[in-house]
Design a protein around this motif. Structure first.
Motif, short mmCIF file in Angstrom:
data_model
loop_
_atom_site.label_atom_id
_atom_site.label_comp_id
_atom_site.label_asym_id
_atom_site.label_seq_id
_atom_site.Cartn_x
_atom_site.Cartn_y
_atom_site.Cartn_z
N TRP A 1 0.92 -1.24 0.00
CA TRP A 1 0.08 -0.05 -0.03
C TRP A 1 0.86 1.36 0.12
O TRP A 1 1.96 1.15 0.64
N LEU A 2 0.48 2.10 -0.91
CA LEU A 2 1.20 3.53 -1.01
C LEU A 2 0.15 4.66 -0.64
O LEU A 2 -0.72 4.74 -1.07
N THR A 3 0.73 5.46 0.33
CA THR A 3 -0.19 6.68 0.70
C THR A 3 0.75 7.90 0.78
O THR A 3 1.78 7.88 1.38
N TYR A 4 0.26 8.86 0.23
CA TYR A 4 1.02 10.20 0.37
C TYR A 4 -0.09 11.36 0.44
O TYR A 4 -1.17 11.25 -0.27
N LYS A 5 0.45 12.82 0.84
CA LYS A 5 -0.51 13.87 0.47
C LYS A 5 0.37 14.76 -0.82
O LYS A 5 1.44 14.68 -0.92
N VAL A 6 -0.64 15.25 -1.67
CA VAL A 6 -0.30 16.08 -2.65
C VAL A 6 -1.12 17.32 -2.71
O VAL A 6 -2.15 17.20 -2.42
N ARG A 7 -0.42 18.52 -3.04
CA ARG A 7 -1.12 19.79 -3.15
C ARG A 7 -0.59 20.50 -4.44
O ARG A 7 0.59 20.72 -4.78
N PHE A 8 -1.30 20.49 -5.58
CA PHE A 8 -0.96 21.33 -6.64
C PHE A 8 -1.26 22.67 -6.52
O PHE A 8 -2.59 23.16 -6.36
N ASN A 9 -0.32 23.44 -6.60
CA ASN A 9 -0.14 24.76 -6.19
C ASN A 9 -0.89 25.87 -7.14
O ASN A 9 -0.66 26.02 -8.48
N VAL B 1 -8.81 8.72 -3.20
CA VAL B 1 -8.53 9.93 -2.98
C VAL B 1 -9.38 10.59 -1.77
O VAL B 1 -10.67 10.49 -1.91
N ASP B 2 -8.68 11.04 -0.78
CA ASP B 2 -9.28 11.39 0.38
C ASP B 2 -10.31 10.49 0.86
O ASP B 2 -11.58 10.79 1.48
N GLY B 3 -9.93 9.32 0.94
CA GLY B 3 -10.89 8.07 1.33
C GLY B 3 -12.04 7.73 0.67
O GLY B 3 -12.77 6.87 1.03
N ASP C 1 3.26 20.22 -4.01
CA ASP C 1 3.93 19.77 -2.87
C ASP C 1 3.43 18.27 -2.44
O ASP C 1 2.40 17.84 -2.58
N PHE C 2 4.51 17.63 -1.83
CA PHE C 2 4.15 16.38 -1.43
C PHE C 2 4.40 16.12 0.19
O PHE C 2 5.60 16.82 0.38
N ASP C 3 3.97 15.17 0.90
CA ASP C 3 4.22 15.06 2.35
C ASP C 3 3.71 13.96 2.52
O ASP C 3 2.84 13.10 2.04
N ASP C 4 4.12 13.19 3.75
CA ASP C 4 3.63 12.05 4.63
C ASP C 4 3.44 10.85 3.73
O ASP C 4 2.59 10.38 3.74
N PHE C 5 4.63 10.24 3.28
CA PHE C 5 4.57 9.17 2.47
C PHE C 5 4.70 7.93 3.50
O PHE C 5 5.10 7.96 4.47
N SER C 6 3.96 6.99 2.97
CA SER C 6 3.67 5.73 3.64
C SER C 6 3.82 4.49 2.95
O SER C 6 2.79 4.47 2.01
N ILE C 7 4.71 3.46 3.07
CA ILE C 7 4.55 2.26 2.00
C ILE C 7 4.44 1.34 3.18
O ILE C 7 5.22 1.20 4.18
N SER C 8 3.37 0.60 2.94
CA SER C 8 3.04 -0.73 4.08
C SER C 8 2.56 -1.85 3.38
O SER C 8 2.20 -1.73 2.29
N ARG C 9 2.76 -3.08 4.35
CA ARG C 9 1.83 -4.29 3.69
C ARG C 9 0.50 -4.28 4.35
O ARG C 9 -0.22 -5.32 3.80
N GLN C 10 -0.04 -3.31 5.01
CA GLN C 10 -1.47 -3.25 5.59
C GLN C 10 -2.22 -2.19 5.24
O GLN C 10 -1.45 -1.05 4.85
N PRO D 1 -3.80 1.18 5.35
CA PRO D 1 -3.57 2.37 6.20
C PRO D 1 -4.85 2.56 7.21
O PRO D 1 -6.16 2.18 6.53
N ALA D 2 -4.69 2.80 8.20
CA ALA D 2 -5.68 2.84 9.28
C ALA D 2 -6.80 3.98 8.95
O ALA D 2 -8.20 3.52 9.09
#
Length: 368
Positions: free
Chosen positions: A112-120, A218-220, A264-273, A275-276
């Motif tokens: 699983w890959l999760t991250y935040k992105v903001r196009f300015n 996208v946003d859940g 802008d990019f932030d809060d990357f998470s790579i997991s086998r589960q 995300p909460a």
């Protein structure tokens, strides 16, 4: 608005790499025992490249950020540091737009890959560009390299005209007519100046079965839910790479942003589960399936030339070629190449009978 088809084949460039000295030993990855999380909060403002990237991604394979990624903190708003990527005006492809690096992952059948992105602000989406994702075979199955051997694939996202967010896949069972990547409309559009959370889930198919998963939120909210993926043959093609790759296009100059843009990019998470934050999200109700018409009628990829001021006549069609570009291995350096515009149209005289005065006519030569 007058629309013209643009060959996606001409719009792709090989990955650009800059060698780094670190040994990408996947046994050092936190993913052996826990999730891999990167938030940039520990960094000071400055360029994000080389050793600094390696501090966050200890199995970094190569760095192609080219001074277009930087740690940024908006002190006026008291924000935490994040990663800002620059897309210079008229820059096309990974050589001249955005930033890239590749990280080795412990081979697995599911991530699983999760991250935040903001196009300015006034981000110029123009014809399209790429966003991060997963790969097998260190990302070499892309840029027109179809994985016919069943040993690898890539699963990324891209934006197209007006900021529509679409899947961008290469896999062994991809439709033959989609030589330059399988993509389809989602009718979901990016919201500029807004942080959005993107999650991608890849689970490989078991040998001989079409039961692989590709899902995007996208946003859940569910964006894509494909449960019949044939990613690979046999037990080949495990997930082995994370590609941070974001840039405009594309090789054709018309993919370039018409003004300087940033994301802008932030809060990357790579997991086998899972995300909460998704565990209580709505269940995917309806799969977002590829369009079946041939050729793929994605409205946003019916590219147009830049707007002409008060001109009623339609723009001239773009001559394109189906000849594939030379492919380079992903993990090896390549030399800087410069796009060369095709020669202008040439005029020839068509032979006619002597009794008739010859008349000139134009021939549109394809781009090479």
């Amino acid at each position: 608005m007058n629309k013209l088809l643009v060959s996606l084949g001409l719009s792709l460039l090989p990955f650009t790499v800059q060698a780094v000295s670190h040994n990408p030993d996947v046994k050092r990855s936190p993913l052996q025992t826990q999730d891999l999380s990167v938030s940039f909060n520990q960094h000071q403002n400055g360029y994000y490249k080389g050793d600094l990237i390696w501090e966050d991604w200890v199995t970094l394979a190569w760095d192609g950020t080219k001074n277009r990624a930087q740690i940024y903190q908006d002190k006026a708003q008291q924000t935490n540091p994040f990663l800002r990527v620059n897309y210079p005006k008229d820059g096309v492809g990974p050589l001249h737009s955005g930033a890239q690096f590749l990280v080795h992952l412990p081979p697995a059948d599911e991530y699983w890959l999760t991250y935040k992105v903001r196009f300015n602000g006034r981000f110029d989406f123009n014809l399209g560009g790429k966003l991060p994702g997963f790969a097998s075979g260190e990302g070499k199955y892309a840029n027109g390299v179809i994985p016919t051997d069943g040993k690898g694939w890539t699963a990324r996202l891209m934006w197209i005209r007006e900021g529509e967010l679409v899947p961008y896949l290469y896999y062994v069972d991809m439709p033959k007519e989609n030589r330059w990547g399988h993509f389809w409309s989602t009718s979901n559009f990016i919201k500029p100046d807004t942080w959005q959370v993107i999650t991608q889930h890849v689970r490989l198919n078991t040998a001989g079965q079409r039961n692989g998963l590709y899902q995007v939120w996208v946003d859940g909210r569910p964006l894509v839910d494909k449960r019949d993926m044939l990613w690979r043959y046999g037990n080949y093609g495990q997930i082995d790479s994370f590609i941070f790759g974001t840039y405009h296009g594309g090789a054709n100059p018309e993919w370039a942003p018409r003004w300087n843009s940033t994301a802008d990019f932030d809060d990357f998470s790579i997991s086998r589960q899972m995300p909460a934050y998704l565990r209580n999200a709505p269940v995917l109700q309806q799969a977002s399936q590829p369009l079946s018409n041939k050729p793929n009628p994605v409205p946003a990829l019916m590219a147009t030339r830049r707007a002409l001021p008060n001109v009623a006549r339609p723009p001239r069609p773009i001559a394109v070629s189906n000849k594939p570009m030379v492919q380079m291995p992903l993990a090896r350096p390549i030399k800087l190449t410069t796009y060369v515009k095709p020669t202008q149209q040439q005029r020839f005289i068509r032979p006619l009978p002597k009794v008739v005065k010859p008349q000139p006519f134009n021939i549109n030569f394809p781009r090479r």
